[in-house]
Scaffold this active site. Structure first.
Site, PDB file in Angstrom:
ATOM      1  N   HIS A   1       0.829  -1.205   0.000  1.00  0.00           N
ATOM      2  CA  HIS A   1       0.000   0.000   0.000  1.00  0.00           C
ATOM      3  C   HIS A   1       0.866   1.259   0.000  1.00  0.00           C
ATOM      4  CE1 HIS A   1      -2.360   3.161   2.185  1.00  0.00           C
ATOM      5  NE2 HIS A   1      -3.277   2.791   1.300  1.00  0.00           N
TER       6      HIS A   1
ATOM      7  N   GLU B   1       2.207   1.816  -3.429  1.00  0.00           N
ATOM      8  CA  GLU B   1       1.139   2.359  -4.290  1.00  0.00           C
ATOM      9  C   GLU B   1       0.992   3.864  -4.099  1.00  0.00           C
ATOM     10  OE1 GLU B   1      -3.016   3.618  -3.713  1.00  0.00           O
ATOM     11  OE2 GLU B   1      -2.911   1.560  -2.970  1.00  0.00           O
ATOM     12  N   HIS B   2       1.106   4.328  -2.864  1.00  0.00           N
ATOM     13  CA  HIS B   2       0.999   5.757  -2.595  1.00  0.00           C
ATOM     14  C   HIS B   2       2.157   6.538  -3.204  1.00  0.00           C
ATOM     15  CE1 HIS B   2      -2.160   6.962   0.461  1.00  0.00           C
ATOM     16  NE2 HIS B   2      -2.430   5.690   0.238  1.00  0.00           N
TER      17      HIS B   2
ATOM     18  N   GLU C   1      -4.206   8.436   7.140  1.00  0.00           N
ATOM     19  CA  GLU C   1      -5.237   7.541   6.608  1.00  0.00           C
ATOM     20  C   GLU C   1      -5.595   6.479   7.655  1.00  0.00           C
ATOM     21  OE1 GLU C   1      -6.063   4.658   2.710  1.00  0.00           O
ATOM     22  OE2 GLU C   1      -4.135   5.665   2.943  1.00  0.00           O
TER      23      GLU C   1
END
Length: 426
Positions: free
Chosen positions: A49, A52-53, A130
């Site tokens: 993740h 991906e960011h 997040e």
């Protein structure tokens, strides 16, 4: 609506899926990678993740901050990415005349990422925020914790986003090493859907990826889920909420099981739409919840069928018993012809509406190829749904509805979970 696709496999194992639709004004391109949170080491939880960011922060060909977003938006397009348990993917969508340019950008993102150190700390803070956002949202926190609880302390049960501790420790070198091991051609699928030309797409992708080397290490093995549960279990998250959020789930079978068409119908009957059994019972008849519904998660080696609702703190036990009752009903009585017909038409309509756009159409075929599922069209899927019988639904319900597969998650103002454990039975 008749949909056809074409598949080409390069010598290095990379697969290209094109789904031409001459009536579409747009084109969507995707690069899908068969790696996600369940492929991570515990100390690197959340690295997929986090990668991906950070891919949008720069590549070897586009080193300037915001350059990728500016190029895509300058073409009138949109771009994004997502990470899950067993995949990561990057996509862009624009007018069909921009296909070559957006494909170049998305391939560059997936192959030439650099993770500039000056930007890592900024994005690390964003990911931690997040995590905080989900923590402050009881329904989102409940679902995240429930999946982790249901699948246990093993790779598939790991949080996709990771934890504050693991995200805080991930380094640039670890990210580059993870990509080098896992973003390899035999693990990737490039998809182009909409108003696209297969020959042009294949030529461009081959020129870009054709020389990429296969993985030297055996990194493609997915850690297998091992069943551990022997009795119903309760996960209680004590919080001073104004309503109690509950998640009630049953572990099921994997995405390759032919019974998944039947389970799709069962799930629709239980909790999809305003005419579903849960909506009618929990909201309209008992007035227990504003939101209530069900969902079905399917992975390579396990699955989870769950219902969730936000209910009055003083009527939680009544709500749990009522949801359990709705789960159990299909095991005791056959679905009547009228309700079965409605559920089939609901699914078939949603399926066709769900692939109207180029991105949805690309995702339909792309994910099937990535996961090794049957490459059936939406129309073929609907034919499978149409063939399901009431007796098959009852049989699958009876197979699945067992107490040793049952879990309950609760977020609310409670200290003792024993009262929930007493009612967690069929």
């Amino acid at each position: 609506m008749s949909v056809e696709f074409k598949k080409t496999t390069l010598k290095n194992g990379l697969r290209i899926i094109t789904v031409p639709d001459s009536s579409s004004p747009s084109a969507t391109v995707m690069v899908m990678v068969g790696v996600g949170s369940r492929h991570e080491e515990p100390s690197l939880a959340g690295i997929s993740h986090f990668i991906e960011h950070n891919v949008f922060k720069g590549t070897k060909n586009r080193p300037r901050r915001n350059q990728i977003a500016e190029e895509i938006e300058g073409l009138g397009g949109v771009t994004n990415a997502a990470t899950s348990f067993d995949f990561t993917y990057y996509w862009a969508k624009a007018a069909a005349t921009k296909t070559e340019k957006i494909l170049d950008i998305v391939m560059d993102i997936s192959l030439n990422m650099t993770f500039p150190e000056k930007d890592l700390e900024i994005e690390r803070g964003n990911v931690i925020e997040e995590i905080n956002m989900y923590q402050d949202n009881p329904p989102a926190r409940l679902l995240r914790n429930f999946l982790e609880f249901s699948w246990g302390d093993q790779p598939v049960g790991r949080r996709i986003i990771g934890t504050k501790e693991t995200v805080s420790r991930i380094t640039q070198k670890q990210m580059l090493d993870f990509v080098a091991r896992n973003y390899t051609p035999e693990r990737m699928v490039v998809v182009a859907a909409g108003k696209v030309e297969a020959v042009a797409i294949e030529s461009q992708v081959s020129a870009y990826y054709g020389q990429a080397a296969q993985s030297a290490a055996a990194t493609t093995t997915t850690p297998i889920f091992k069943e551990f549960q022997k009795k119903p279990r309760v996960h209680l998250d004590t919080d001073d909420t104004k309503q109690t959020h509950i998640c009630l789930g049953i572990k099921t079978f994997d995405r390759y099981d032919e019974r998944h068409y039947t389970l799709d119908l069962l799930n629709t009957i239980l909790g999809q739409g305003m005419s579903s059994r849960l909506f009618r019972k929990i909201r309209e008849e008992l007035g227990l919840a504003y939101y209530v519904g069900s969902a079905n998660y399917e992975l390579a080696d396990t699955g989870l069928w769950l219902a969730k609702a936000g209910v009055d703190n003083k009527r939680v036990e009544q709500a749990i018993k009522a949801i359990l009752g709705e789960f159990q009903r299909p095991t005791l009585e056959s679905i009547d012809a009228k309700e079965l017909r409605k559920a089939k038409e609901y699914i078939k309509g949603k399926t066709l509406l769900g692939v109207e756009t180029s991105d949805a159409l690309g995702g339909w075929f792309g994910f099937r190829e990535l996961f090794g599922e049957d490459m059936i069209s939406p129309e073929d899927y609907n034919q499978h749904i149409e063939s399901v019988t009431a007796s098959e639904i009852k049989s699958v319900a009876q197979d699945l509805l067992r107490e040793d597969r049952l879990n309950l998650g609760v977020v609310g103002p409670f200290e003792d979970k024993s009262k929930f454990e007493k009612i967690l039975k069929f």
